[in-house]
Scaffold this active site. Structure first.
Site, PDB file in Angstrom:
ATOM      1  N   ALA A 266       0.854  -1.187   0.000  1.00 56.19           N
ATOM      2  CA  ALA A 266       0.000   0.000   0.000  1.00 56.19           C
ATOM      3  C   ALA A 266       0.889   1.236   0.000  1.00 56.19           C
ATOM      4  O   ALA A 266       1.995   1.225   0.541  1.00 56.19           O
ATOM      5  CB  ALA A 266      -0.911   0.003   1.222  1.00 56.19           C
TER       6      ALA A 266
ATOM      7  N   GLN B 278       4.686   4.165   3.040  1.00 54.61           N
ATOM      8  CA  GLN B 278       4.192   3.011   2.305  1.00 54.61           C
ATOM      9  C   GLN B 278       4.544   1.740   3.059  1.00 54.61           C
ATOM     10  O   GLN B 278       5.438   1.716   3.909  1.00 54.61           O
ATOM     11  CB  GLN B 278       4.737   2.981   0.877  1.00 54.61           C
TER      12      GLN B 278
ATOM     13  N   ASP C  18     -10.864   5.758  12.561  1.00 54.69           N
ATOM     14  CA  ASP C  18     -11.060   5.623  11.112  1.00 54.69           C
ATOM     15  C   ASP C  18     -11.399   4.177  10.754  1.00 54.69           C
ATOM     16  O   ASP C  18     -10.664   3.514  10.019  1.00 54.69           O
ATOM     17  CB  ASP C  18      -9.791   6.075  10.382  1.00 54.69           C
TER      18      ASP C  18
END
Length: 554
Positions: free
Chosen positions: A127, A133, A283
């Site tokens: 990702a 990353q 989140d």
């Protein structure tokens, strides 16, 4: 500030200003005094909404501004719904950085060559985001892990952008009408703190450990372990968990997982985080959630979390209960207790709005009420009345709305409020438990004891002032200053009238003396006294009439 740093700041400042101007925000830049930095003004009106233009501008400006937009997407108390909807679509459209930079960052952070640290390290990222990353790797003992590596130079870029944002906040506070309503400086400080913490991967690791501790013994939820020997501020190494992402419903169905059990386990986990632990995942979108066999929920990515104090938890429950029990006065009292109502707000109109919200839920049972929607509507009310909502409450509202959206996709028939009811009862039970009451009593006694200890000292100070003759009592009745100013104006007018009357008597005496044949060989009578006197009297009369007219208008 060094010359090089000033140059970097100026170039970035110009870039920020010109990107905002290109997307149609030049009028705001003119308002805060930055219009002179715009190199070229766009003459074409793009057929885009305000929210779309703001989203595109933030995406073009890079990581710091993307994070700012993502934070603002959780604040429906500050922005209208259409702009919030656009900001929720913000994406980190950035390419991966080269593996050579990954190797350099890992070796600098962990202090050893990559081959000695890991048995294998996949150069292709799993990702990619604006801050870092993720790569798949294997430790020397065979454990599979994911390694999150911070993007090179990102900390320096964020630092420059934050300094620019602080400048923009100060200008907006000083030069825009919204500065009288919102504290932009405080908002910028809150955002800077949140983003600085997100750049510290050790904090994210501590968040993961805290969740693992809170859910120890709960087999329905799983949190990946952190490998602290391989974790620093710029590198985070966590256990790799092979699970099905929650947004892959087809794979979930193919493996025969029960959607209802997944929804129940997810809802119970979030309710425990919010109503019991006071520490919740900020989140929980489908990309950060996965499922293991047995419908075990896996939480991932702990960069954004929320913390609720006991006081804020109680106030949140009071808000919800006030709506459910149709007590608009309780809702208003709780909002005021949270310090959210500015002095200039029309509380009568606010109470009527709350009563309208109460009437909407009047015929609904507890099981039919959406907690997330109730909070969302309160936040929309806050936007209309410029109420200052705690950031934790707005993040909580977003979390609950996300949860309800996920549960509806998994099992539309599941009643979330029924699952929340036991946690609400437990919270109320704890509020009136002996332990809680004893703690409240001891805290109040401690505060009272501190006040009693300080009273003799303060009283002695007052006596000392009185003995030295320095003790003064200031009494200022309401509107006294205005009354004094009005009396001063009246006295001035009376004084001017008396002076004008005396001057008129003198002039009349001169006219009579002249008419009776006063001797003209005197210097005084040879001067144009009458003409000058008439002119002065006219000017004084005109001034008196003007002041009387203006005073009457006041």
């Amino acid at each position: 500030m060094s010359l090089r740093r000033r140059y970097i700041h100026l170039n970035r400042y110009r870039q920020v200003v010109n990107v905002l101007a290109r997307y149609g925000f030049g009028y705001l830049l003119d308002q805060v005094g930055l219009g002179e930095l715009i190199l070229r003004r766009s003459r074409e009106e793009a057929p885009l909404s305000l929210g779309q233009r703001l989203r595109l501008a933030l995406e073009e400006l890079g990581p710091t501004f993307i994070k700012l937009g993502q934070l603002l997407s959780t604040r429906p108390d500050l922005l209208p719904a259409d702009i919030i909807s656009e900001l929720t679509r913000l994406q980190d459209r950035v390419p991966p950085f080269p593996f050579a930079d990954v190797r350099k960052a890992v070796e600098e952070e962990l202090g050893q060559p990559l081959e000695e640290l890991f048995a294998s390290f996949d150069p292709e990222p799993l990702a990619v985001a604006s801050i870092g990353q993720v790569h798949l790797a294997t430790l020397p003992d065979g454990s599979q892990v994911i390694v999150k590596v911070q993007r090179p130079g990102i900390a320096r870029q964020v630092r420059v952008d934050l300094e620019i944002l602080f400048d923009l906040a100060r200008l907006a506070q000083r030069h825009t009408p919204y500065g009288k309503i919102y504290d932009f400086n405080q908002m910028a400080a809150e955002f800077a703190r949140a983003l600085t913490e997100e750049l510290d991967y050790t904090r994210e690791g501590r968040n993961a450990d805290r969740f693992r501790e809170n859910f120890a013994g709960d087999a329905s939820v799983y949190f990946p372990a952190v490998y602290w020997d391989y974790t620093t501020r710029g590198v985070l190494t966590q256990e790799y968990v092979e699970a099905v992402k929650l947004n892959n419903l087809e794979e979930i169905d193919r493996r025969g997982y029960s959607r209802r059990r997944i929804a129940v386990n997810l809802a119970r986990a979030v309710y425990q985080q919010v109503l019991v632990d006071g520490f919740f995942h900020g989140d929980p979108h489908p990309g950060n959630l996965a499922v293991l066999p047995g419908e075990v929920i896996v939480f991932m990515d702990f960069g954004l979390t929320g913390t609720l104090t006991e006081e804020l938890k109680e106030q949140f429950v009071n808000l919800v209960l006030g709506i459910i029990r149709r007590r608009s006065q309780d809702v208003l009292r709780t909002i005021i207790a949270m310090g959210m109502v500015p002095a200039e707000v029309d509380r009568g109109a606010l109470r009527r709005e709350i009563e309208a919200l109460r009437d909407k839920y009047y015929h609904l049972s507890f099981r039919q009420i959406s907690l997330g929607q109730a909070i969302e509507e309160l936040l929309q009310l806050a936007f209309r009345y410029h109420l200052r909502m705690p950031p934790e409450l707005t993040l909580l509202g977003k979390t609950l709305l996300t949860l309800e959206g996920l549960v509806r996709k998994l099992d539309p028939e599941l009643e979330l409020a029924e699952l929340a009811e036991p946690y609400g009862r437990e919270l109320l039970r704890r509020r009136f438990s002996v332990r809680f009451l004893w703690r409240a009593l001891t805290e109040n006694l401690a505060s009272g004891w501190e006040v009693m200890q300080s009273l003799p000292r303060q009283f002695q100070h007052l006596l000392d002032l009185a003995e030295r003759g320095e003790l003064t009592l200031r009494v200022e009745p309401l509107h006294l200053r205005g009354l004094v100013r009005q009396i001063d104006r009246i006295i001035n007018k009376l004084t001017m009238s008396v002076v004008l009357l005396a001057f008129s008597i003198i002039m009349a005496s001169l006219i009579i003396s002249t008419a009776l044949g006063a001797p003209t060989n005197s210097l005084f009578f040879r001067l144009p006294t009458l003409e000058v006197g008439f002119g002065a009297a006219g000017m004084m009369l005109l001034w008196l009439l003007v002041t009387i007219w203006r005073g009457g208008r006041d």
